[in-house]
Design a protein around this motif. Structure first.
Motif, PDB file in Angstrom:
ATOM      1  N   UNK A  80       8.622 -35.750  10.811  1.00  0.00           N
ATOM      2  CA  UNK A  80       7.661 -36.483  11.440  1.00  0.00           C
ATOM      3  C   UNK A  80       6.980 -37.424  10.217  1.00  0.00           C
ATOM      4  N   UNK A  81       6.915 -37.323   9.070  1.00  0.00           N
ATOM      5  CA  UNK A  81       6.663 -38.415   8.150  1.00  0.00           C
ATOM      6  C   UNK A  81       7.581 -39.403   8.075  1.00  0.00           C
ATOM      7  N   UNK A  82       8.874 -39.211   8.239  1.00  0.00           N
ATOM      8  CA  UNK A  82       9.649 -40.170   8.259  1.00  0.00           C
ATOM      9  C   UNK A  82       9.864 -40.832   9.476  1.00  0.00           C
ATOM     10  N   UNK A  83       9.787 -40.053  10.533  1.00  0.00           N
ATOM     11  CA  UNK A  83       9.451 -40.752  11.771  1.00  0.00           C
ATOM     12  C   UNK A  83       8.329 -41.494  12.034  1.00  0.00           C
ATOM     13  N   UNK A  84       7.259 -41.265  11.399  1.00  0.00           N
ATOM     14  CA  UNK A  84       5.976 -42.011  11.469  1.00  0.00           C
ATOM     15  C   UNK A  84       6.099 -43.341  10.549  1.00  0.00           C
ATOM     16  N   UNK A  85       6.886 -43.248   9.535  1.00  0.00           N
ATOM     17  CA  UNK A  85       7.203 -44.457   8.701  1.00  0.00           C
ATOM     18  C   UNK A  85       8.020 -45.467   9.380  1.00  0.00           C
ATOM     19  N   UNK A  86       8.695 -45.129  10.267  1.00  0.00           N
ATOM     20  CA  UNK A  86       9.949 -45.795  10.808  1.00  0.00           C
ATOM     21  C   UNK A  86       8.981 -46.569  12.293  1.00  0.00           C
ATOM     22  N   UNK A  87       8.196 -45.972  12.707  1.00  0.00           N
ATOM     23  CA  UNK A  87       7.054 -46.654  13.682  1.00  0.00           C
ATOM     24  C   UNK A  87       6.196 -47.623  12.876  1.00  0.00           C
ATOM     25  N   UNK A  88       5.773 -47.362  11.633  1.00  0.00           N
ATOM     26  CA  UNK A  88       4.801 -48.130  10.823  1.00  0.00           C
ATOM     27  C   UNK A  88       5.962 -49.421  10.560  1.00  0.00           C
ATOM     28  N   UNK A  89       6.990 -49.219  10.341  1.00  0.00           N
ATOM     29  CA  UNK A  89       7.980 -50.425   9.845  1.00  0.00           C
ATOM     30  C   UNK A  89       7.824 -51.127  11.257  1.00  0.00           C
ATOM     31  N   UNK A  90       7.921 -50.744  12.496  1.00  0.00           N
ATOM     32  CA  UNK A  90       7.787 -51.583  13.478  1.00  0.00           C
ATOM     33  C   UNK A  90       6.578 -52.307  13.712  1.00  0.00           C
ATOM     34  N   UNK A  91       5.661 -52.382  12.792  1.00  0.00           N
ATOM     35  CA  UNK A  91       4.320 -53.095  12.702  1.00  0.00           C
ATOM     36  C   UNK A  91       3.413 -52.434  14.052  1.00  0.00           C
ATOM     37  N   UNK A  92       3.557 -51.303  14.524  1.00  0.00           N
ATOM     38  CA  UNK A  92       2.817 -50.852  15.535  1.00  0.00           C
ATOM     39  C   UNK A  92       1.662 -50.084  15.035  1.00  0.00           C
ATOM     40  N   UNK A  93       1.535 -49.339  14.176  1.00  0.00           N
ATOM     41  CA  UNK A  93       0.138 -48.724  13.586  1.00  0.00           C
ATOM     42  C   UNK A  93       0.295 -48.164  12.316  1.00  0.00           C
ATOM     43  N   UNK A  94      -0.769 -47.799  11.584  1.00  0.00           N
ATOM     44  CA  UNK A  94      -0.858 -46.889  10.611  1.00  0.00           C
ATOM     45  C   UNK A  94      -1.617 -45.605  10.959  1.00  0.00           C
TER      46      UNK A  94
END
Length: 140
Positions: A62-76
């Motif tokens: 989930x740390x990697x998945x979160x980084x993928x979502x952050x890369x979409x510029x959705x949230x941090x």
């Protein structure tokens, strides 16, 4: 390649895991609360990625998945620290031969379960709200 937006399916499963975690807290099955909290976070993040037309990585990290979502510029937020906290429970709460010693204090207790459940609720709520908002914007 276009992907079917089945983010609602991912959210349904995330919510199911969240509800299971809540029920298991009442039964004092804290290791399973933490496992289902992890599953809630994982599926919530995958729901966002699917809604963004991204392929779903075959990972439970989930740390990697979160980084993928952050890369979409959705949230941090929710924070990476929250993801790290919940991430620690994936393996040792699933397999008895991973214990003892996988977690510093053995199996998670009530405090860990409550925190994991709170974090899972935050990830799920964010994912649901973001996807609903994004869907309304696309329709407008």
């Amino acid at each position: 390649m276009a992907y079917k937006d089945n983010s609602a399916d991912w959210l349904f499963f995330a919510e199911s895991d969240l509800r299971a975690a809540e029920a298991l807290l009442e039964e004092a099955m804290y290791h399973l609360v933490c496992f289902h909290a992890h599953q809630t976070v994982e599926k919530s993040l995958k729901a966002i990625l699917r809604h963004c037309q991204q392929s779903i990585p075959k990972t439970h990290d989930i740390v990697f998945l979160r980084s993928q979502v952050v890369a979409q510029k959705i949230f941090d937020q929710p924070s990476e620290n929250d993801a790290v906290f919940v991430s620690q429970f994936y393996m040792p709460t699933r397999y008895p031969d991973m214990l003892p010693g996988m977690l510093p204090d053995g199996l998670p207790g009530l405090k860990d379960a409550r925190r994991a459940l709170e974090i899972a609720g935050e990830f799920y709520a964010f994912a649901r709200q973001w996807i609903e908002s994004s869907t309304r914007e696309k329709r407008a």
